[in-house]
Design an enzyme around this catalytic site. Structure first.
Site, PDB file in Angstrom:
ATOM      1  N   GLY A 231       0.823  -1.200   0.000  1.00 54.56           N
ATOM      2  CA  GLY A 231       0.000   0.000   0.000  1.00 54.56           C
ATOM      3  C   GLY A 231       0.857   1.250   0.000  1.00 54.56           C
ATOM      4  N   SER A 232       0.283   2.335   0.460  1.00 56.84           N
ATOM      5  CA  SER A 232       0.966   3.625   0.424  1.00 56.84           C
ATOM      6  C   SER A 232       2.098   3.678   1.445  1.00 56.84           C
ATOM      7  CB  SER A 232      -0.020   4.760   0.704  1.00 56.84           C
ATOM      8  OG  SER A 232      -0.428   4.745   2.067  1.00 56.84           O
ATOM      9  N   THR A 233       3.058   4.547   1.181  1.00 58.83           N
ATOM     10  CA  THR A 233       4.160   4.720   2.122  1.00 58.83           C
ATOM     11  C   THR A 233       3.671   5.246   3.459  1.00 58.83           C
ATOM     12  OG1 THR A 233       5.792   5.042   0.368  1.00 58.83           O
ATOM     13  CG2 THR A 233       6.316   5.978   2.519  1.00 58.83           C
ATOM     14  N   VAL A 235       0.750   4.827   5.048  1.00 62.62           N
ATOM     15  CA  VAL A 235       0.146   3.758   5.857  1.00 62.62           C
ATOM     16  C   VAL A 235       1.195   2.701   6.183  1.00 62.62           C
ATOM     17  CG1 VAL A 235      -1.658   2.002   5.968  1.00 62.62           C
ATOM     18  CG2 VAL A 235      -2.132   4.198   4.871  1.00 62.62           C
ATOM     19  N   GLY A 236       2.109   2.451   5.249  1.00 63.84           N
ATOM     20  CA  GLY A 236       3.170   1.483   5.498  1.00 63.84           C
ATOM     21  C   GLY A 236       4.029   1.851   6.698  1.00 63.84           C
ATOM     22  N   GLU A 253       5.649  -3.466   0.902  1.00 65.71           N
ATOM     23  CA  GLU A 253       5.821  -3.022  -0.492  1.00 65.71           C
ATOM     24  C   GLU A 253       5.005  -1.762  -0.642  1.00 65.71           C
ATOM     25  OE1 GLU A 253       5.340  -1.917  -3.966  1.00 65.71           O
ATOM     26  OE2 GLU A 253       3.941  -3.596  -4.133  1.00 65.71           O
ATOM     27  N   CYS A 287       1.825   1.106  -8.170  1.00 72.62           N
ATOM     28  CA  CYS A 287       3.020   1.531  -7.447  1.00 72.62           C
ATOM     29  C   CYS A 287       4.220   1.658  -8.378  1.00 72.62           C
ATOM     30  CB  CYS A 287       3.339   0.556  -6.311  1.00 72.62           C
ATOM     31  SG  CYS A 287       3.665  -1.136  -6.856  1.00 72.62           S
TER      32      CYS A 287
END
Length: 486
Positions: A231-233, A235-236, A253, A287
Site C-alpha cells: 500500500g501507500s508509504t 500507511v506502510g 511493499e 506503485c
C-alpha cells in the site's frame, strides 16, 4: 442491486458480531455497488482463533496435497475471469484489460506458490565438529497478518496470501476497504473452492473509519507472527511501526516515484509506446507507474511531441467499454488530489503538454507536464493517477542523479539500443527493480519484487517470498559421541 458479503472466518461466512455493515461506492456510477460486513476487534480475534486452530494440520499437510489445492485455485481463477472483471469494474472502476491482466498474473502467482511447496527448503551445512551433520531448516511461522490494496486487487490479493500459505502458515487477510470483494472475498472463494481447509485463510472486511483499531488488534495479537502489507508509504510507516513495536517481521511493499530514462540512442517510437503504458496503465494507479520520463536533450523535442500526442489520444471513459484505457480513479478524493497536483505545478511554472482540463466525474484526463520545478509538490510526491512529467538530461550521470532524486526506490526503466551502456547506468540507480529496454510496470511471480528506501523492505516472489514467511532453524546431528572437556 448491490452485492452483499459477510466475513469469512473458519471457512464460513458470518456477520460482524455487532451487525455492522459498510458500503462500497462505484467510482464510475457513484451508486453503491456492494455491502460488506464491518468487522470489529472481536471479529479480528475470532479470525485469529480460527487461523491458530488450523495451523497445526495445515503446516503438517503433505506439500503435494497443498500443491494440488493451489494448482486447482489457479485454474479456477482463470475460469472466473469475467466475474473478476465485473467485481473490479464495480469496486474500483478498473478497465477490462487491467482486470484480465490481474487474473492472468494472479493465477500464475498461485502456480508459483504451488511449485514452491515441493521445492528444496533448507541447506546442509559444513559443520566445524567432526562427525556432526549441520542443517539449516525453514519452517512455517504460524499466523500471518496480510493487508491487500485496491489498485491491483486480484494480483495483490493473491500475492498477500500465496507465499505465507505456501510456506505452511495460516493467514488473516484484511482487504482494502475500496475493494473488499475482489482483493479479499473473491480470492478466499477461489481457494476454498479449490479445497483449502477451513480456517487456513480468514477474511475480515471493515468500515474505513475503523481501519486503525482493526490493524492494531491484528498485528498486536501474540499469535500473529509476521505481517505483510502492500500500500501507500504513509500507511506502510504505521504498519511497520506497529510490527516493530511487537517485534514481528514485516514485508512492506510501498509507493514509488519511478523514472523511465530515454537515452539518445533509443528507438523513439518504441520509447513513446513504452512510456505511455508505463505512465498510464490503470490510469497511473500502480506503485510501479512511471511518474517521470527523463529524456536526453537531443531527442527531447521529438519524444515530447509524439508522447503528448499519444497521451491525448488515449480512449477515456467507462470501464465497461472494452477499449477504455483511462477509466475512473478510485474515488473523488483521488481526482481532487490529481487536479491539485497539476494546478500547483502549473502555478509554479510547469507547462501542460497534454491533458489537464476538467475531470468528468471521477475520470481525470491523462496529463503530461514539462518544466515542473522542484518546489512543486508533484516533483517529489507520488502522483498515483493519470499524470506524469517529462524532464531532460545531458549525460547518463545526470539521468541517474535525477532518477535518484527521491526517497523512494522501487523501479526504473532504461530505453536504449546499447545494453552495455544500460548496464552501467543501472548500477547507478537506487531501485529494487530495473527494466532495460522496457518501462517500469512489470511483475513476475518468480522474481524478487520490492524496493529500497521509502518504497519498503523485504521481497515478494519466488523463494524470496517463501523465505520472508519462514523461520530459519539451525539443527545439528552428531553421528559419533562427542568428547566433552573436564
Amino acid at each position: 442491486m448491490t452485492v452483499s458479503r459477510e466475513l469469512m472466518i473458519n471457512g464460513k461466512e458470518v456477520a460482524a458480531s455487532a451487525g455492522r455493515t459498510t458500503e462500497v461506492i462505484s467510482p464510475y456510477t457513484g451508486v453503491p455497488y456492494a455491502t460488506v460486513a464491518a468487522a470489529g476487534t472481536e471479529d479480528v480475534t475470532a479470525a485469529i482463533d480460527a487461523a491458530q486452530g488450523a495451523f497445526g494440520e495445515w503446516s503438517a499437510l503433505s506439500p503435494f496435497a497443498k500443491r494440488t489445492i493451489f494448482t486447482k485455485a489457479a485454474a479456477l481463477l482463470d475460469e472466473r475471469a469475467e466475474q473478476a472483471a465485473e467485481l473490479m469494474a464495480g469496486e474500483i472502476g478498473a478497465t477490462r484489460g487491467w482486470a484480465h491482466f490481474n487474473v492472468s498474473l494472479g493465477a500464475n502467482i498461485f502456480r508459483e506458490a504451488a511449485a514452491a511447496m515441493t521445492a528444496p527448503r533448507g541447506d546442509v551445512l559444513a559443520a566445524e565438529q567432526e562427525g556432526v551433520l549441520g542443517l539449516s531448516l525453514r519452517e512455517p511461522m504460524g499466523v500471518v497478518a496480510a493487508f491487500a490494496p485496491w489498485n491491483a486487487p486480484i494480483i495483490l490479493g493473491a500475492r498477500a496470501v500465496a507465499a505465507p500459505l505456501a510456506a505452511g502458515n495460516t493467514v488473516v487477510l484484511k482487504p482494502s476497504e475500496s475493494a473488499p470483494l475482489s482483493c479479499g472475498m473473491f480470492i478466499a472463494d477461489v481457494l476454498r473452492d479449490a479445497g483449502l481447509p477451513a480456517g487456513v485463510l480468514n477474511v475480515v472486511t471493515n468500515d474505513p473509519a475503523y481501519a486503525a483499531p482493526i490493524a492494531e488488534t491484528l498485528i498486536a495479537d501474540p499469535r500473529v507472527r509476521a505481517v505483510n502489507f502492500t500500500g501507500s508509504t504513509d500507511v506502510g510507516r504505521i504498519i511497520g511501526t506497529l510490527a516493530a513495536k511487537h517485534l514481528k517481521p514485516a514485508v512492506l511493499e510501498l509507493g514509488g516515484k519511478n523514472s523511465v530514462i530515454v537515452l539518445d540512442d533509443a528507438d523513439i517510437d518504441y520509447a513513446v509506446s513504452a512510456a505511455v503504458f508505463g505512465a498510464f496503465a490503470n490510469s497511473g494507479q500502480i506503485c510501479m507507474s512511471a511518474d517521470r520520463i527523463l529524456v536526453h536533450e537531443s531527442v527531447a523535442a521529438e519524444f515530447t511531441r509524439k508522447f503528448a500526442d499519444a497521451v491525448a489520444g488515449l480512449p477515456t471513459g467507462s470501464p465497461d467499454e472494452p477499449h477504455t484505457v483511462i477509466g475512473p480513479l478510485v474515488n473523488h478524493s483521488a481526482v481532487q488530489k490529481i487536479s491539485w497536483l497539476i494546478m500547483d505545478a502549473v502555478d509554479r511554472g510547469a507547462t501542460v503538454a497534454a491533458g489537464g482540463g476538467v475531470p468528468q466525474g471521477n475520470v481525470h484526463p491523462a496529463t503530461v507536464l514539462t518544466g515542473v520545478p522542484k518546489d512543486a509538490v508533484l516533483y517529489y510526491s507520488e502522483a498515483f493517477g493519470p499524470v506524469c512529467t517529462v524532464a531532460t538530461f545531458t549525460t547518463d550521470e545526470q539521468a541517474a542523479a535525477l532518477a535518484n532524486d527521491t526517497e523512494n526506490g522501487l523501479t526504473a526503466g532504461i530505453l536504449t539500443e546499447n545494453t552495455a551502456r544500460a548496464l552501467r547506468l543501472m548500477r547507478q540507480l537506487r531501485t529494487g527493480i530495473v527494466h532495460i529496454n522496457d518501462q517500469t510496470v512489470a511483475d513476475e511471480p518468480n522474481a524478487p519484487f520490492g524496493g529500497f528506501g521509502t518504497s519498503g523492505y523485504g521481497r515478494f516472489g519466488g523463494r524470496w517470498g517463501i523465505e520472508a514467511f519462514t523461520n530459519t532453524r539451525w539443527v545439528t546431528m552428531a553421528t559419533v559421541h562427542t568428547t566433552f572437556p573436564g
